[in-house]
Design a protein around this motif. Structure first.
Motif, PDB file in Angstrom:
ATOM      1  N   ARG A 353     -54.297   7.247 -13.372  1.00 14.92           N
ATOM      2  CA  ARG A 353     -54.609   5.906 -13.838  1.00 14.92           C
ATOM      3  C   ARG A 353     -53.541   5.452 -14.826  1.00 14.92           C
ATOM      4  NH1 ARG A 353     -61.116   5.973 -15.144  1.00 14.92           N
ATOM      5  NH2 ARG A 353     -61.867   6.267 -12.995  1.00 14.92           N
ATOM      6  N   GLY A 355     -51.930   5.146 -17.894  1.00 16.04           N
ATOM      7  CA  GLY A 355     -51.980   5.794 -19.199  1.00 16.04           C
ATOM      8  C   GLY A 355     -52.678   7.126 -19.238  1.00 16.04           C
ATOM      9  N   GLU A 356     -53.285   7.595 -18.128  1.00 16.65           N
ATOM     10  CA  GLU A 356     -53.971   8.875 -18.179  1.00 16.65           C
ATOM     11  C   GLU A 356     -53.989   9.534 -16.808  1.00 16.65           C
ATOM     12  OE1 GLU A 356     -57.925   8.070 -19.525  1.00 16.65           O
ATOM     13  OE2 GLU A 356     -58.669   7.619 -17.532  1.00 16.65           O
ATOM     14  N   GLN A 358     -56.360  12.171 -14.460  1.00  7.29           N
ATOM     15  CA  GLN A 358     -57.711  12.703 -14.318  1.00  7.29           C
ATOM     16  C   GLN A 358     -57.771  13.627 -13.114  1.00  7.29           C
ATOM     17  OE1 GLN A 358     -60.842   9.788 -14.191  1.00  7.29           O
ATOM     18  NE2 GLN A 358     -60.943   9.618 -16.419  1.00  7.29           N
ATOM     19  N   GLY A 393     -55.405  17.474 -24.069  1.00  9.22           N
ATOM     20  CA  GLY A 393     -56.329  16.864 -23.112  1.00  9.22           C
ATOM     21  C   GLY A 393     -57.784  17.165 -23.438  1.00  9.22           C
ATOM     22  N   THR A 409     -59.192  15.313 -18.345  1.00  8.55           N
ATOM     23  CA  THR A 409     -58.509  14.064 -18.656  1.00  8.55           C
ATOM     24  C   THR A 409     -57.376  14.335 -19.647  1.00  8.55           C
ATOM     25  OG1 THR A 409     -60.591  12.855 -18.392  1.00  8.55           O
ATOM     26  CG2 THR A 409     -58.786  11.705 -19.506  1.00  8.55           C
ATOM     27  N   TRP A 410     -56.222  13.793 -19.331  1.00  8.25           N
ATOM     28  CA  TRP A 410     -55.079  13.884 -20.236  1.00  8.25           C
ATOM     29  C   TRP A 410     -54.429  12.526 -20.349  1.00  8.25           C
ATOM     30  CZ3 TRP A 410     -49.800  13.006 -19.446  1.00  8.25           C
ATOM     31  CH2 TRP A 410     -48.978  13.354 -20.521  1.00  8.25           C
ATOM     32  N   ARG A 411     -54.316  12.027 -21.586  1.00 10.96           N
ATOM     33  CA  ARG A 411     -53.730  10.719 -21.819  1.00 10.96           C
ATOM     34  C   ARG A 411     -52.272  10.859 -22.222  1.00 10.96           C
ATOM     35  NH1 ARG A 411     -57.460   6.655 -22.251  1.00 10.96           N
ATOM     36  NH2 ARG A 411     -59.646   7.318 -22.411  1.00 10.96           N
ATOM     37  N   ARG A 412     -51.438   9.986 -21.702  1.00 11.60           N
ATOM     38  CA  ARG A 412     -50.027  10.005 -22.039  1.00 11.60           C
ATOM     39  C   ARG A 412     -49.825   9.655 -23.511  1.00 11.60           C
ATOM     40  NH1 ARG A 412     -50.042   8.386 -16.710  1.00 11.60           N
ATOM     41  NH2 ARG A 412     -48.537   9.478 -15.405  1.00 11.60           N
ATOM     42  N   VAL A 414     -50.312  11.741 -25.935  1.00  9.67           N
ATOM     43  CA  VAL A 414     -51.168  12.546 -26.820  1.00  9.67           C
ATOM     44  C   VAL A 414     -50.492  13.852 -27.155  1.00  9.67           C
ATOM     45  CG1 VAL A 414     -53.358  13.758 -27.027  1.00  9.67           C
ATOM     46  CG2 VAL A 414     -53.279  11.486 -25.982  1.00  9.67           C
TER      47      VAL A 414
END
Length: 415
Positions: A353, A355-356, A358, A393, A409-412, A414
């Motif tokens: 997605r 920015g992230e 999943q 994450g 979930t890992w967000r860019r 972070v």
């Protein structure tokens, strides 16, 4: 308390040391750049003073024929103005210096023609005399050292030859001119020596600083690697322990296959750790990379489960160590589904997605109570939750009687 304060101050200073080649690239020219700026600024001020003096003498000068007066002034003072301006603003000094150094040599070459028939008094200097050492100084600014030496010797000698020709080789003119040439040679040599000395000292300071910063950066990188290796070793210990526990409890062929896959994966990561503390290559990846690695991992576990990929149109790269951690965590979730739920309704998806990233692992097994999982069951706590948290994450696990879902979930930005 004092020791703790000193330690924290040292740690803060240590973190300010650049540790990459890009960050330390400009350190090797720090002093040289500033010394060069001081030299050029001082040269600009000196040229301005001598140039004004020469200009005031040249305005009403009768040293040359009338038709040559304006062309010679333009030839001398336009490049001189460019030299002064570039030296004072600190931009284009080499171009300005080269322009005036060459223009003054041309001026000296034209001077005998422009003064044809005019015999000046031997004790009266023409207005071009005030610019002799400005030309040698311009060469120090603009040219490499060999040409600086040539200009320092050539310009005073050319001036002397021009004056001797202008004075029709008279004895009085020759004697006066020899004194002027000697003075110009000495002053030019001093300017040349000072420029070489200051630049050499600055270069030595910069070289010493660059070596020191490089050694500090290497030490900082080594410390970071050792710290990361220690953290990873703890996680590897959990993975190996989980594989051993799974092997000890494996009774059915499927359980034995799963435990063998876990052991193989743990041994592979241990081998990678000896080569790279970040678990293998840090080449960037994306959702497609993770999906491909998950399909390979599922195949190694003896199952055939397709991985659904939902990728962005222009996916942003994800660091390789993060891709690897997310893949291993999802693989553990798949292994748990195969071992405890026989892979009933197993579905795996990877979605990139905006920015992230999943990753979803879902099965339709009987589920379990996460709060009642024994402490020695490290497949969830260490291999999934801890591993994902280590890269910034989050792993959410929901289990009911209708099935179990693992959402990673890992967000860019972070990690």
């Amino acid at each position: 308390m004092a020791a703790d304060t000193s330690s924290s101050m040292l740690d803060g200073a240590w973190e300010q040391i650049p540790s990459t080649r890009e960050a330390t690239q400009g350190i090797g020219s720090f002093t040289r750049t500033r010394v060069e700026r001081i030299i050029t600024f001082a040269a600009g001020l000196g040229s301005l003073v001598l140039g004004l003096q020469s200009f005031l003498f040249a305005i009403d000068s009768t040293d040359q024929l009338p038709q040559w007066h304006l062309p010679l002034m333009l030839l001398a003072f336009v490049p001189l103005a460019v030299l002064i301006l570039t030296c004072l603003i600190g931009r284009g000094m080499r171009v300005g210096g080269a322009l005036f150094a060459v223009a003054y040599v041309v001026l000296l070459a034209l001077w005998p023609v422009a003064t044809d028939g005019i015999v000046p008094p031997p004790t009266v200097q023409p207005w071009i005399w005030f610019l002799v050492n400005v030309a040698t100084l311009a060469a120090v600014i603009a040219f490499p050292l060999p040409l600086q030496i040539v200009w320092t010797i050539l310009v005073p000698l050319m001036f002397g030859v021009v004056r001797v020709i202008e004075g029709e080789f008279s004895r009085e003119n020759f004697f006066a001119t020899s004194l002027d040439v000697s003075f110009a040679l000495i002053l030019g040599g001093v300017l040349l020596a000072l420029g070489w000395l200051f630049r050499s000292m600055a270069a030595n300071v910069d070289e010493t600083r660059a070596r020191a910063v490089s050694s500090y950066a290497d030490a900082a990188a080594t410390e970071a690697v050792e710290q990361e290796r220690a953290e990873l070793a703890a996680l590897m210990h959990d993975s190996v322990l989980a594989a051993l526990i799974a092997a000890e409890r494996a009774h059915t062929p499927r359980e034995q296959t799963l435990s063998a896959g876990m052991a193989r994966d743990a041994l592979t990561r241990l081998a990678n750790t000896e080569q790279d503390p970040r678990e293998g290559s840090d080449a960037p990846g994306d959702a497609a990379t993770i999906a491909h690695d998950l399909e390979a991992a599922v195949s190694d576990l003896g199952a055939n489960v397709p991985v659904t990929l939902i990728a962005a149109e222009n996916p942003e790269p994800v660091p390789g160590r993060i891709c690897r951690a997310l893949t291993l965590a999802a693989t553990q979730g798949i292994a748990n589904a195969l071992q405890h739920a026989d892979g009933v309704g197993l579905a795996v998806s990877v979605q990139d997605r905006k920015g992230e990233m999943q990753i979803s692992v879902h099965d339709n097994g009987g589920g379990f109570d996460l709060d009642n999982v024994a402490n020695d069951r490290l497949g969830i706590k260490a291999s999934i939750i801890a591993r994902v948290a280590a890269v910034g994450g989050r792993a959410d696990i929901h289990s009911t009687e209708e099935g179990t879902s693992v959402l990673i979930t890992w967000r860019r930005g972070v990690a």
